[in-house]
Design an enzyme around this catalytic site. Structure first.
Site, PDB file in Angstrom:
ATOM      1  N   HIS A   1       1.446   4.397  -2.932  1.00  0.00           N
ATOM      2  CA  HIS A   1       1.406   5.870  -2.864  1.00  0.00           C
ATOM      3  C   HIS A   1       2.559   6.477  -3.674  1.00  0.00           C
ATOM      4  CE1 HIS A   1      -1.827   6.720  -0.086  1.00  0.00           C
ATOM      5  NE2 HIS A   1      -1.315   5.991   0.893  1.00  0.00           N
TER       6      HIS A   1
ATOM      7  N   HIS B   1       0.833  -1.206   0.000  1.00  0.00           N
ATOM      8  CA  HIS B   1       0.000   0.000   0.000  1.00  0.00           C
ATOM      9  C   HIS B   1       0.870   1.259   0.000  1.00  0.00           C
ATOM     10  CE1 HIS B   1      -3.342   2.648   1.437  1.00  0.00           C
ATOM     11  NE2 HIS B   1      -2.355   3.260   2.041  1.00  0.00           N
ATOM     12  N   GLU B   2       1.869   1.276   0.864  1.00  0.00           N
ATOM     13  CA  GLU B   2       2.729   2.463   0.963  1.00  0.00           C
ATOM     14  C   GLU B   2       3.514   2.696  -0.329  1.00  0.00           C
ATOM     15  OE1 GLU B   2       2.360   4.563   3.220  1.00  0.00           O
ATOM     16  OE2 GLU B   2       1.146   3.361   4.573  1.00  0.00           O
TER      17      GLU B   2
ATOM     18  N   GLU C   1      -6.014   7.066  -1.173  1.00  0.00           N
ATOM     19  CA  GLU C   1      -5.993   5.873  -0.330  1.00  0.00           C
ATOM     20  C   GLU C   1      -6.533   4.655  -1.084  1.00  0.00           C
ATOM     21  OE1 GLU C   1      -4.682   5.176   2.652  1.00  0.00           O
ATOM     22  OE2 GLU C   1      -3.797   7.139   2.375  1.00  0.00           O
TER      23      GLU C   1
HETATM   24 ZN   LIG Z   1      -2.210   5.321   2.550  1.00  0.00          ZN
END
Ligand SMILES: [Zn+2]
Length: 260
Positions: free
Chosen positions: A124, A120-121, A182
């Site tokens: 980004h 997830h990171e 997100e």
């Molecule tokens: Zn995030």
């Protein structure tokens, strides 16, 4: 709408770029990659200087193993640092930097759940969310006159603009992302983990676990703000068939990481 806005800006200013994110979303990016990477590197150096770094050999081994497997498909050299901090948190910065907090190791039940957070990171970063966020600030707060302001660095607005270009920890790390970003990081992240041979279904287990552990409090970056855990889980479930396809493909080619 954004496209029109982008075209207008692109015509007006050489610096402006409109790009498409990995999920096909149109983005307004006013800052060059090199500048944003520099921001990430600077923020990471500051954190390494100010925040205690974990010497726990297992934590470091596991975090490096997971990040190494995930970033095989993204390319680039990524630096991973485990920080002593009890919160359930992690981050990734432009310039290929990853920070994992020791608290996370107490939360996750297996390597796949930690891979979900790290994926997830990294999502980004791949989707240039830092640059997009800073660009939105520029566009919203200063409109079309931002570049004009930059020709006059002594002015208040000029100083703000330059501060944004050269900033460190205030900007790159701790501001929460918006809901669109997100959700996008969730989808990119789950595909990344699946492609590396981590079980994408564990991303859902992670959010359930997070929900229980925090009892509705959403404080850390990756559980920040707008999408509720329930919304994230629903979106992930919807995306799971695609992620499972990638997972099975990875397994078939022998990608079965052993990071624990
Ligand atoms: Zn995030």
């Amino acid at each position: 709408m954004l496209k029109k806005f982008c075209t207008a800006l692109a015509t007006a200013f050489v610096l402006t770029a409109c790009i498409t994110s990995p999920t096909g979303r149109s983005q307004l990016i006013l800052l060059p990659d090199s500048q944003v990477d520099q921001m990430g590197l600077q923020a990471f150096e500051t954190l390494k200087r100010d925040k205690p770094i974990s010497t726990n050999a297992r934590y470091n081994q596991v975090a490096n193993c997971i990040a190494g497997n995930i970033t095989q498909s993204t390319g680039g050299r990524w630096e991973v640092v485990v920080f002593e901090d009890d919160s359930f948190n992690a981050f990734a910065l432009p310039g290929n930097k990853i920070g994992v907090y020791t608290g996370l190791f107490n939360l996750v039940a297996n390597q796949d759940q930690l891979a979900a957070v790290i994926g997830h990171e990294i999502g980004h970063v791949l989707a240039k969310h830092s640059a997009e966020r800073a660009s939105q600030e520029l566009a919203v707060n200063s409109g079309m006159s931002i570049l004009q302001a930059m020709t006059n660095p002594q002015s208040q607005m000029g100083q703000a603009a330059f501060g944004m270009l050269g900033l460190g920890a205030e900007y790159g790390v701790l501001m929460p992302y918006g809901r669109t970003q997100e959700s996008e990081a969730d989808i990119i992240g789950v595909d990344l983990m699946a492609r590396a041979g981590f079980d994408p279904r564990q991303s859902i287990n992670l959010w359930q676990r997070m929900d229980q552990a925090t009892q509705g409090q959403q404080t850390a970056e990756f559980m920040s703000t707008h999408p509720s855990h329930a919304t994230r889980i629903r979106d992930l479930e919807q995306h799971m068939p695609q992620a499972m396809g990638l997972f099975q493909q990875a397994q078939a080619t022998g990608r079965r990481p052993q990071c624990q």
